[in-house]
Enzyme design. Sequence first.
Site, short mmCIF file in Angstrom:
data_model
loop_
_atom_site.label_atom_id
_atom_site.label_comp_id
_atom_site.label_asym_id
_atom_site.label_seq_id
_atom_site.Cartn_x
_atom_site.Cartn_y
_atom_site.Cartn_z
N ARG A 23 0.81 -1.21 0.00
CA ARG A 23 0.00 0.00 0.00
C ARG A 23 0.85 1.26 0.00
O ARG A 23 0.37 2.33 -0.34
CB ARG A 23 -0.91 0.03 1.24
CG ARG A 23 -1.88 -1.13 1.32
CD ARG A 23 -2.52 -1.20 2.68
NE ARG A 23 -1.50 -1.54 3.68
CZ ARG A 23 -1.71 -1.62 4.98
NH1 ARG A 23 -2.92 -1.38 5.46
NH2 ARG A 23 -0.75 -1.94 5.81
N GLN A 46 1.40 25.08 19.08
CA GLN A 46 0.92 25.67 17.84
C GLN A 46 1.55 24.92 16.67
O GLN A 46 2.70 24.50 16.74
CB GLN A 46 1.35 27.14 17.79
CG GLN A 46 0.80 27.97 16.68
CD GLN A 46 1.13 29.45 16.89
OE1 GLN A 46 0.72 30.04 17.88
NE2 GLN A 46 1.87 30.03 15.98
N ASN A 48 2.02 25.29 12.35
CA ASN A 48 1.95 26.27 11.27
C ASN A 48 2.29 25.61 9.95
O ASN A 48 3.07 24.65 9.90
CB ASN A 48 2.96 27.41 11.51
CG ASN A 48 2.80 28.03 12.87
OD1 ASN A 48 1.71 28.36 13.28
ND2 ASN A 48 3.90 28.19 13.57
N ARG A 59 13.10 32.29 3.40
CA ARG A 59 12.45 32.78 4.62
C ARG A 59 13.46 32.63 5.75
O ARG A 59 13.97 31.56 6.01
CB ARG A 59 11.19 31.98 4.94
CG ARG A 59 10.08 32.16 3.92
CD ARG A 59 8.85 31.36 4.34
NE ARG A 59 7.82 31.38 3.34
CZ ARG A 59 6.70 32.09 3.43
NH1 ARG A 59 6.48 32.86 4.47
NH2 ARG A 59 5.80 32.03 2.47
N HIS A 62 14.94 33.57 11.38
CA HIS A 62 14.00 34.00 12.42
C HIS A 62 14.25 33.34 13.77
O HIS A 62 14.71 32.21 13.83
CB HIS A 62 12.56 33.64 12.02
CG HIS A 62 12.15 34.16 10.69
ND1 HIS A 62 11.37 33.42 9.84
CD2 HIS A 62 12.39 35.32 10.06
CE1 HIS A 62 11.15 34.11 8.74
NE2 HIS A 62 11.77 35.27 8.85
N LYS A 72 11.32 24.44 17.70
CA LYS A 72 10.58 24.15 16.47
C LYS A 72 10.87 22.73 16.01
O LYS A 72 11.98 22.23 16.16
CB LYS A 72 11.01 25.10 15.34
CG LYS A 72 10.72 26.55 15.58
CD LYS A 72 11.22 27.39 14.41
CE LYS A 72 10.95 28.86 14.66
NZ LYS A 72 11.46 29.68 13.55
N HIS A 119 16.39 30.31 12.58
CA HIS A 119 15.98 29.31 11.59
C HIS A 119 15.54 29.99 10.31
O HIS A 119 14.91 31.05 10.34
CB HIS A 119 14.80 28.50 12.15
CG HIS A 119 14.16 27.64 11.11
ND1 HIS A 119 12.94 27.95 10.55
CD2 HIS A 119 14.57 26.50 10.52
CE1 HIS A 119 12.62 27.02 9.67
NE2 HIS A 119 13.60 26.13 9.63
N TYR A 132 5.31 23.19 10.60
CA TYR A 132 6.05 23.47 11.83
C TYR A 132 5.19 23.10 13.04
O TYR A 132 4.01 23.43 13.07
CB TYR A 132 6.27 24.96 12.03
CG TYR A 132 7.08 25.72 11.07
CD1 TYR A 132 8.34 26.19 11.45
CD2 TYR A 132 6.60 26.06 9.81
CE1 TYR A 132 9.08 26.96 10.59
CE2 TYR A 132 7.34 26.82 8.95
CZ TYR A 132 8.59 27.27 9.34
OH TYR A 132 9.33 28.04 8.50
N ASP A 169 12.63 40.15 5.79
CA ASP A 169 13.73 39.20 5.84
C ASP A 169 14.99 39.74 5.18
O ASP A 169 16.10 39.39 5.58
CB ASP A 169 13.33 37.86 5.22
CG ASP A 169 12.43 37.04 6.12
OD1 ASP A 169 12.26 37.42 7.30
OD2 ASP A 169 11.90 36.03 5.65
#
Length: 177
Positions: A23, A46, A48, A59, A62, A72, A119, A132, A169
Site C-alpha cells: 500500500r 501551535q 503552522n 524565509r 528568524h 521548532k 531558523h 512546523y 527578511d
Amino acid sequence: MIFNETKLRGAYIIEANPIKDNRGFFSRAWCKREFEQHGLETNIVQCNISYNLKKGTLRGMHYQKNPYSETKYIRCIKGALYDVIIDLREDSKTFGQWVEVELTEENNKALYVPKGFAHGFQTLQDNTYVYYQVTEYYTSEAEGGVRWNDPKFNIIWPIKEPIVISSKDSSWPLFKS
C-alpha cells in the site's frame, strides 16, 4: 523514528522509520514518548504551515526572543527545501555555527530546533509546503532575526540570490552578540 544529533548540541535531524508494504508505508511523524526519551521538549502549542509558490523563496533567519523563545519541529510535506539553523546561544561551544539539512517530501526527514537558534530555509522546488510544530505561541513583539547573508555566519545557500524574499527578511540587521 531515528534521532541523529547534529554538531550543534540539542539540534536533531529526525528520520522516519517507515513500515512498508504494497500500500505504501506507515510511519510516526511525532511521538511524545520518543522525544522525551531523547530529552527533547514536547510541549507543542501551535502548528503552522508555510506555502511557498516559487523555487528560490528564502524565509529567515528568524527566532523569538526570551521569554518567548521557541523550540521548532519542522518537516517538508510537499516539495523540497534547504533548511538552515544558527546556534545563537552565547554559552554554547558551537555559538555562531550553522548546519543545514535538505528536507523533502521524499526523504521524510524533520529538523528539531531547540530554543536559542535562528531558523530559515530556501525552497528547492515550486509549490513547497513546510509544516512546523512550535512550543510557544507567536508573539510579534518577541520576533527577531538576523540577515540571511550575514558575513559573520557565511551561510552557503544553494541559490546564491533569493528569487523571492520579504522586505522584512532582507532587512534584518547584521548579528551583534
